[in-house]
Design a protein around this motif. Structure first.
Motif, PDB file in Angstrom:
ATOM      1  N   VAL A   1     -40.239  45.305  35.905  1.00 54.73           N
ATOM      2  CA  VAL A   1     -41.503  44.797  36.435  1.00 54.73           C
ATOM      3  C   VAL A   1     -41.482  44.837  37.965  1.00 54.73           C
ATOM      4  O   VAL A   1     -42.470  45.225  38.601  1.00 54.73           O
ATOM      5  N   ALA A   2     -40.355  44.456  38.575  1.00 54.48           N
ATOM      6  CA  ALA A   2     -40.242  44.495  40.033  1.00 54.48           C
ATOM      7  C   ALA A   2     -40.437  45.914  40.556  1.00 54.48           C
ATOM      8  O   ALA A   2     -41.138  46.133  41.546  1.00 54.48           O
ATOM      9  N   TYR A   3     -39.848  46.878  39.876  1.00 48.09           N
ATOM     10  CA  TYR A   3     -39.946  48.283  40.282  1.00 48.09           C
ATOM     11  C   TYR A   3     -41.399  48.745  40.309  1.00 48.09           C
ATOM     12  O   TYR A   3     -41.867  49.317  41.300  1.00 48.09           O
ATOM     13  N   TRP A   4     -42.123  48.491  39.226  1.00 39.20           N
ATOM     14  CA  TRP A   4     -43.510  48.968  39.145  1.00 39.20           C
ATOM     15  C   TRP A   4     -44.449  48.143  40.020  1.00 39.20           C
ATOM     16  O   TRP A   4     -45.419  48.674  40.564  1.00 39.20           O
ATOM     17  N   THR A   5     -44.168  46.867  40.178  1.00 39.30           N
ATOM     18  CA  THR A   5     -44.962  46.042  41.081  1.00 39.30           C
ATOM     19  C   THR A   5     -44.782  46.532  42.518  1.00 39.30           C
ATOM     20  O   THR A   5     -45.743  46.617  43.285  1.00 39.30           O
ATOM     21  N   MET A   6     -43.557  46.875  42.851  1.00 38.49           N
ATOM     22  CA  MET A   6     -43.269  47.403  44.183  1.00 38.49           C
ATOM     23  C   MET A   6     -43.970  48.743  44.405  1.00 38.49           C
ATOM     24  O   MET A   6     -44.519  48.991  45.486  1.00 38.49           O
ATOM     25  N   ALA A   7     -43.973  49.584  43.395  1.00 40.66           N
ATOM     26  CA  ALA A   7     -44.673  50.872  43.515  1.00 40.66           C
ATOM     27  C   ALA A   7     -46.150  50.632  43.802  1.00 40.66           C
ATOM     28  O   ALA A   7     -46.740  51.295  44.673  1.00 40.66           O
ATOM     29  N   GLY A   8     -46.761  49.682  43.105  1.00 40.81           N
ATOM     30  CA  GLY A   8     -48.164  49.358  43.365  1.00 40.81           C
ATOM     31  C   GLY A   8     -48.371  48.813  44.764  1.00 40.81           C
ATOM     32  O   GLY A   8     -49.359  49.145  45.434  1.00 40.81           O
ATOM     33  N   GLY A   9     -47.454  47.986  45.242  1.00 37.63           N
ATOM     34  CA  GLY A   9     -47.550  47.451  46.597  1.00 37.63           C
ATOM     35  C   GLY A   9     -47.432  48.530  47.654  1.00 37.63           C
ATOM     36  O   GLY A   9     -48.140  48.504  48.666  1.00 37.63           O
ATOM     37  N   LEU A  10     -46.550  49.478  47.424  1.00 38.59           N
ATOM     38  CA  LEU A  10     -46.410  50.588  48.368  1.00 38.59           C
ATOM     39  C   LEU A  10     -47.683  51.431  48.411  1.00 38.59           C
ATOM     40  O   LEU A  10     -48.148  51.820  49.487  1.00 38.59           O
ATOM     41  N   LEU A  11     -48.260  51.689  47.251  1.00 46.38           N
ATOM     42  CA  LEU A  11     -49.528  52.439  47.220  1.00 46.38           C
ATOM     43  C   LEU A  11     -50.643  51.652  47.901  1.00 46.38           C
ATOM     44  O   LEU A  11     -51.461  52.220  48.637  1.00 46.38           O
ATOM     45  N   GLY A  12     -50.665  50.338  47.680  1.00 43.21           N
ATOM     46  CA  GLY A  12     -51.657  49.494  48.334  1.00 43.21           C
ATOM     47  C   GLY A  12     -51.511  49.508  49.847  1.00 43.21           C
ATOM     48  O   GLY A  12     -52.503  49.539  50.584  1.00 43.21           O
ATOM     49  N   GLY A  13     -50.275  49.495  50.321  1.00 41.11           N
ATOM     50  CA  GLY A  13     -50.031  49.572  51.762  1.00 41.11           C
ATOM     51  C   GLY A  13     -50.485  50.898  52.346  1.00 41.11           C
ATOM     52  O   GLY A  13     -51.060  50.943  53.442  1.00 41.11           O
ATOM     53  N   LEU A  14     -50.260  51.975  51.602  1.00 38.56           N
ATOM     54  CA  LEU A  14     -50.723  53.289  52.055  1.00 38.56           C
ATOM     55  C   LEU A  14     -52.246  53.350  52.118  1.00 38.56           C
ATOM     56  O   LEU A  14     -52.810  54.021  52.978  1.00 38.56           O
ATOM     57  N   ALA A  15     -52.904  52.645  51.217  1.00 40.49           N
ATOM     58  CA  ALA A  15     -54.370  52.625  51.223  1.00 40.49           C
ATOM     59  C   ALA A  15     -54.918  51.776  52.369  1.00 40.49           C
ATOM     60  O   ALA A  15     -55.931  52.122  52.975  1.00 40.49           O
ATOM     61  N   ALA A  16     -54.264  50.667  52.691  1.00 39.47           N
ATOM     62  CA  ALA A  16     -54.765  49.747  53.722  1.00 39.47           C
ATOM     63  C   ALA A  16     -54.487  50.241  55.139  1.00 39.47           C
ATOM     64  O   ALA A  16     -55.291  49.989  56.047  1.00 39.47           O
ATOM     65  N   ALA A  17     -53.382  50.921  55.343  1.00 40.39           N
ATOM     66  CA  ALA A  17     -52.941  51.288  56.688  1.00 40.39           C
ATOM     67  C   ALA A  17     -53.943  52.135  57.488  1.00 40.39           C
ATOM     68  O   ALA A  17     -54.194  51.821  58.658  1.00 40.39           O
ATOM     69  N   PRO A  18     -54.527  53.189  56.929  1.00 38.03           N
ATOM     70  CA  PRO A  18     -55.438  54.001  57.751  1.00 38.03           C
ATOM     71  C   PRO A  18     -56.634  53.202  58.276  1.00 38.03           C
ATOM     72  O   PRO A  18     -57.081  53.418  59.403  1.00 38.03           O
TER      73      PRO A  18
END
Length: 158
Positions: A45-62
């Motif tokens: 669960v931590a692995y996939w939650t982290m993957a979602g967080g990384l994708l969310g960060g990539l979406a928010a950054a620009p």
């Protein structure tokens, strides 16, 4: 000053940051549950939650970068925004490293992965405070015409 990147009258960056903050913080919580309970499913669960967080960060950054470019050069807000953005790049790097360490075996967390995640969440608290300073103290992303009786953001006259 108002944000440059908006959706339905509200700053996009401020809308999107809830996802990486929540998901990456949640990943750390699942890591800690893995260590406390010795339950492999928590590592997964931590692995996939982290993957979602990384994708969310990539979406928010620009969108944050677009807003940062509009801040007047030489201002305190520009400096705080630079620290906020660069700090978040480091946060993303720490979590990406944690994700990479565990990507071959998602049902197990190496101590290195947890250490990187803990460092990432600690720094994320600092960068979140800097983001709050930008919005709450310096008024970045806040409408110049805002007041307690302000019109809806969806009203073009606002």
């Amino acid at each position: 000053m108002e944000a440059r990147a908006k959706f339905l009258g509200h700053p996009v960056h401020q809308m999107l940051i809830a996802f990486p903050l929540g998901l990456l913080g949640g990943a750390v919580a699942f890591d800690l549950l893995y260590w406390a309970l010795d339950r492999p499913v928590m590592a997964d669960v931590a692995y996939w939650t982290m993957a979602g967080g990384l994708l969310g960060g990539l979406a928010a950054a620009p969108f944050g970068f677009i807003d940062w470019l509009a801040i007047p050069k030489g201002s305190r807000a520009r400096h705080v925004g630079r620290l906020h953005g660069l700090g978040n790049l480091v946060v993303m790097g720490l979590f990406a490293g944690s994700w990479w360490v565990r990507h071959q075996q998602t049902d197990h967390v190496a101590l290195t992965g947890t250490a990187l995640s803990l460092a990432g969440v600690a720094l994320a608290l600092v960068t979140a405070w800097l983001g709050g300073e930008l919005v709450s103290r310096l008024g970045i992303g806040v409408a110049d015409v805002a007041n307690v009786d302000a019109r809806s953001s969806l009203d073009e006259r606002a």
